[in-house]
Motif scaffolding. Sequence first.
Motif, PDB file in Angstrom:
ATOM      1  N   GLU A  30     -77.187 -27.814 -82.094  1.00 43.74           N
ATOM      2  CA  GLU A  30     -77.031 -26.530 -82.770  1.00 43.74           C
ATOM      3  C   GLU A  30     -75.863 -26.568 -83.747  1.00 43.74           C
ATOM      4  N   GLN A  34     -76.272 -25.845 -87.635  1.00 43.21           N
ATOM      5  CA  GLN A  34     -75.507 -24.774 -88.266  1.00 43.21           C
ATOM      6  C   GLN A  34     -74.763 -25.293 -89.501  1.00 43.21           C
ATOM      7  N   ILE A  64     -80.888 -21.084 -82.265  1.00 48.07           N
ATOM      8  CA  ILE A  64     -80.495 -21.481 -83.623  1.00 48.07           C
ATOM      9  C   ILE A  64     -81.206 -20.633 -84.679  1.00 48.07           C
ATOM     10  N   CYS A 130     -85.312 -28.528 -83.551  1.00 51.39           N
ATOM     11  CA  CYS A 130     -84.161 -27.912 -82.881  1.00 51.39           C
ATOM     12  C   CYS A 130     -83.654 -28.721 -81.687  1.00 51.39           C
TER      13      CYS A 130
END
Length: 577
Positions: A30, A34, A64, A130
């Motif tokens: 994550e 990001q 996310i 993800c």
Amino acid sequence: MLIKNVYLVILITSTLTECSIQLPSIDFAEQQLQSYFIEYKRYSQEGHNFCLYLNANKNKTKDISNWFIKYNSPCPSLILSEEGTEIQNFPRNDATFIFLQDIEDVENSIKLLHKYPFWNPRSENHFILCTRVNNTEFLPRWFSFIWKKHLIQFVFVLVDEDVGIFIYNPFAENEIVNLRYNPNYYDVSFLNKLTNLFGYRLRVALYEYDPLLIKVNGTWHGKDYRMMNLIVKAMNATVDIIETVNTTHPYIESFMSLVNDKADFCFNSIFIVSTVWLKVVDYTYPHAYNKLVILMPVSSEDTTKTHRHNLISIFACLVWILIIVLVIITAAVLTFAKKATWNSFSESLIYSLGCLIGYSFYGFKSQRHSIQFQLITFILGAIILRTIFTSFLVGTFLSPSTSHRITRIEELRKTTIDIYISRELALAVPSEFSINDKLIVVSMEERTQKLYDMDTRFGYVVTQKIANRFLSWVKEHVISMPFYIIEEPLMQGFDIYIFQKHSPFVAEINLFLLREHEYQLADQNDRHHHVFRTNYTESGRHVVLAMHHLYSVFYMLTGGLSLSFFVFVIEMLNNHD
């Protein structure tokens, strides 16, 4: 709020509070994703007008995805459900973010996107995996799969040891590039790959559509083929032509070759007769105006009447009466003035008629009393009559056809002639014309064969482009024009080219068609282009004089000059003796 069988809409505004989305602890994947979103947002400072999010509520993607949706909140957004929708009231999106739990979700995600009519496959598409992966060996197979589903503008984002931002170019030997360490990665992520296809083989469906597109001795001829070659050269591609086997229904076979993924697009200009089948294909902007017309035959009776009528239709009835009156008056005056030398009125009448073709008056230079009558006759009669007769004589060679021709569909209903029409065009004839009982539905090949056999027992329904090209061909090979176009069209419309659904090539070829419309590149090499600069018009009321109109006049002048020269030689010989 989830609306059953429709979609889930979340409007993102700047008023969202920190507690509106609960974020769990951030793991390594994550954190890296990001950082990608932050960099992406920084590079795309102008933002987008409309964004789509897919798979945003699944277990491994919701954290996310929620963070990014909030981070991207100024952009109007739509979260897609798995149900799909038929609603088309949304604008085409600028970017689509597809969140994946694992790599196998790619196939199902693309199927879901195809359910949404407002999804734009040619916009930015971000596949975001993800979950962390150990290697990237699976990428070539899945990139090839994504390309086969007609997605070309996409990036694939994943995390292994670091975040990876991969792009794919199927035209440059399936090139895969990781842009993670490229400082300007956003600028090259969605570059137009269609400007150079590196020799990629495009599958193009073509079928013979005489006279617009034909194949002679293995070589294709026609404007559509020249247009296709220009586009292929501009895109640096090669072409594999997919020819139709079924000559009875070539249009349907070409259409099915797109649906069954046997061809990328069809480059025959297609006249739009129905919008139903356009739901399963893509198509270009209309590139040419066209209409559906009827070619009517000129019967032999009409031709005979035309030639006979040309001799008397040059002048109105009143003009003919005045000519006769003037000839009679001239003969009477000559008889009265020359009664000592002329024996009868009939001889004076014949002499007056001779004046029409330029015969001079007898004794015009004499000093006799009759000179007064001759002057009056010459000024008021001979000049007028000679001019009229000369106009009449030349008019018999130059006057256009004045036979009655049908100009409206209403007049066609009163005739007994039958009309051939192809199956593809039969459904396009409006029922309001009430001519269905006259239509004979045949294959396109049979209609073309009948037309080029000059079968004047029937009329033919064709497009305006075909009618113009056919009549131009007739003018080059036949002396008399056996057909004419009814001025009132059956239907007006446009020509398009059709592509596979969601084809990545449509937008680029649309731009090329717009440029071609401006510069007319295809027409510059059209060997038949000159035929449209002739004196033919649909109404037949305007004739631009050409050499073939004046042959007879030059023959007469040449004969007269030769005869005069012969008389001159004889007179010179006699005087010499």
